[in-house]
Design an enzyme around this catalytic site. Sequence first.
Site, PDB file in Angstrom:
ATOM      1  N   THR A 138      10.705  -7.332 -11.839  1.00 19.39           N
ATOM      2  CA  THR A 138      10.100  -8.565 -11.782  1.00 19.39           C
ATOM      3  C   THR A 138       8.904  -9.151 -10.740  1.00 19.39           C
ATOM      4  O   THR A 138       9.068  -8.715  -9.457  1.00 19.39           O
ATOM      5  CB  THR A 138      11.073  -9.876 -11.670  1.00 19.39           C
ATOM      6  OG1 THR A 138      11.954  -9.693 -12.699  1.00 19.39           O
ATOM      7  CG2 THR A 138      10.550 -11.245 -11.827  1.00 19.39           C
ATOM      8  N   ASN A 172      -7.269   3.688   9.603  1.00 19.69           N
ATOM      9  CA  ASN A 172      -6.599   2.596  10.085  1.00 19.69           C
ATOM     10  C   ASN A 172      -6.518   2.365  11.737  1.00 19.69           C
ATOM     11  O   ASN A 172      -6.445   1.478  12.387  1.00 19.69           O
ATOM     12  CB  ASN A 172      -4.957   2.266   9.638  1.00 19.69           C
ATOM     13  CG  ASN A 172      -4.163   3.559   9.813  1.00 19.69           C
ATOM     14  OD1 ASN A 172      -4.721   4.683   9.491  1.00 19.69           O
ATOM     15  ND2 ASN A 172      -3.041   3.439  10.517  1.00 19.69           N
ATOM     16  N   CYS A 222       3.072   1.262  11.485  1.00 19.67           N
ATOM     17  CA  CYS A 222       4.028   1.654  10.587  1.00 19.67           C
ATOM     18  C   CYS A 222       4.903   2.705  11.157  1.00 19.67           C
ATOM     19  O   CYS A 222       5.476   3.795  10.317  1.00 19.67           O
ATOM     20  CB  CYS A 222       3.231   2.053   9.076  1.00 19.67           C
ATOM     21  SG  CYS A 222       2.547   0.763   8.322  1.00 19.67           S
ATOM     22  N   GLN A 259      -7.537  -0.875   4.116  1.00 20.77           N
ATOM     23  CA  GLN A 259      -8.270  -1.360   5.358  1.00 20.77           C
ATOM     24  C   GLN A 259      -9.965  -1.965   4.705  1.00 20.77           C
ATOM     25  O   GLN A 259     -10.653  -2.546   5.635  1.00 20.77           O
ATOM     26  CB  GLN A 259      -8.639  -0.291   6.480  1.00 20.77           C
ATOM     27  CG  GLN A 259      -7.592   0.330   7.128  1.00 20.77           C
ATOM     28  CD  GLN A 259      -6.632  -0.829   7.835  1.00 20.77           C
ATOM     29  OE1 GLN A 259      -7.367  -2.007   8.083  1.00 20.77           O
ATOM     30  NE2 GLN A 259      -5.582  -0.591   8.066  1.00 20.77           N
ATOM     31  N   SER A 294      -3.597  -3.212  -0.273  1.00 25.33           N
ATOM     32  CA  SER A 294      -2.387  -4.158   0.177  1.00 25.33           C
ATOM     33  C   SER A 294      -2.784  -5.482   0.446  1.00 25.33           C
ATOM     34  O   SER A 294      -3.700  -5.779   1.113  1.00 25.33           O
ATOM     35  CB  SER A 294      -1.761  -3.329   1.485  1.00 25.33           C
ATOM     36  OG  SER A 294      -0.858  -4.124   2.072  1.00 25.33           O
ATOM     37  N   ALA A 295      -1.868  -6.571   0.251  1.00 23.23           N
ATOM     38  CA  ALA A 295      -2.250  -7.834   0.450  1.00 23.23           C
ATOM     39  C   ALA A 295      -2.338  -8.276   1.787  1.00 23.23           C
ATOM     40  O   ALA A 295      -3.493  -9.034   2.361  1.00 23.23           O
ATOM     41  CB  ALA A 295      -1.150  -8.803  -0.311  1.00 23.23           C
ATOM     42  N   HIS A 296      -1.512  -7.716   2.686  1.00 18.23           N
ATOM     43  CA  HIS A 296      -1.422  -8.580   4.116  1.00 18.23           C
ATOM     44  C   HIS A 296      -2.721  -7.772   4.990  1.00 18.23           C
ATOM     45  O   HIS A 296      -2.813  -8.425   6.078  1.00 18.23           O
ATOM     46  CB  HIS A 296       0.141  -8.095   4.731  1.00 18.23           C
ATOM     47  CG  HIS A 296       0.181  -6.916   5.144  1.00 18.23           C
ATOM     48  ND1 HIS A 296       0.233  -6.502   6.305  1.00 18.23           N
ATOM     49  CD2 HIS A 296       0.687  -5.710   4.516  1.00 18.23           C
ATOM     50  CE1 HIS A 296       0.574  -5.174   6.521  1.00 18.23           C
ATOM     51  NE2 HIS A 296       0.619  -4.845   5.427  1.00 18.23           N
ATOM     52  N   GLY A 324       0.838  -1.094  -0.170  1.00 19.78           N
ATOM     53  CA  GLY A 324       0.054  -0.013  -0.072  1.00 19.78           C
ATOM     54  C   GLY A 324       0.849   1.340  -0.004  1.00 19.78           C
ATOM     55  O   GLY A 324       0.559   2.338  -0.624  1.00 19.78           O
TER      56      GLY A 324
END
Length: 376
Positions: free
Chosen positions: A227, A140, A316, A168, A189-191, A70
Amino acid sequence: MSRLYLDANATEPLRPEAHAAVLAALDVLGNPSSVHAEGRAARRVLEDAREALATLVGLAPAAVVFTAGGTEANATALAGFRAEARRVLASATEHDSVLHAVPEAERLAVDRDGVIDLAALEAALADARPAAVAVMLANNETGTLQPIAKVAALCRRAGARLHVDAVQAPGRLPLGDLGALGADTIALSAHKAGGPKGAGALLLASGWWPGPLIRGGGQERGMRAGTEPLPAIAGFAAAAGAAEAWRAAGGAGRLAGLRDAILAGLAARVPQAVPVAAGAVRLPNTLCVALPCVAAATQVMALDLAGIAVSAGSACSSGKVAESHVLRAMGLGPLAASAIRVSLPWTAPDDAPARFLDAYAAMAARLARPVEPAPA
């Protein structure tokens, strides 16, 4: 008794669908940019993930640009604003990845619940200079939802671009609504969805192309060099799909019930505790509560020793526990240094409210000042 994890807004527990997708992608040999059979197989994994995520958010696959998370998605959009020489307006409660990326941004005031002042935004957009606006969908720290449709309408009227940090949202809000928010760009964001760390996406919802932040080999159609990390991306798409299915089946509603049980228990057992943003529409899994005169760091450590993981402010902040800029902007005064965030994960057990309340009440009994009785 096992530990109780209540810090989902920092990272959701990995979903089994994501775990399986990561393991499968680890066995794919090729580089997605190679033209031989192995490369084409890797490209298929990448494009299947892109198509799956695009379908979830109601956009075309070409609108999905994969990033490392993110923070990078936010930075890419903001760099595009700067490349167009636009002045940037950002709500005062944005994530640090936005505010630190554009320290010169004009901060837009919020009310005590953390909701953006639309009149202030409209006044700021009246300036004739080209503008861009950054407003997150859901905070968040407090869970406060912003009126993005109204923000988008003001931006369209003024010819301003709009970026929305929506990290979120998965598992808590309908993902199919994201493409219709009215934003130019959207960060995911994936996590935060129950996927692996190391993948995210910038959604080009309006067709605007902000340009690459990371330059190199031209991957992601020239929008993001490097990549692509197939296992993380495959896990991201699988997690997002699982999170949306879980939400639609009532998972988010269940978490809202657990959250409300915690709030009711706090009112009954720890009356000196002060819920933050109680008047706002919030994420179903999130609550923020202040315990006057008890430092947030002290609370986090005390609850950790009791087997419960919560946080203070954003995760963060390099491991620091400091007074939150979000809560300061909301005008909480000294309470800003005494607030913790409880964010329920998709794995939260039914007894989470009781276990949290027992630990919190015991902590308050040791550390907090007693409530003064009302004068007769």
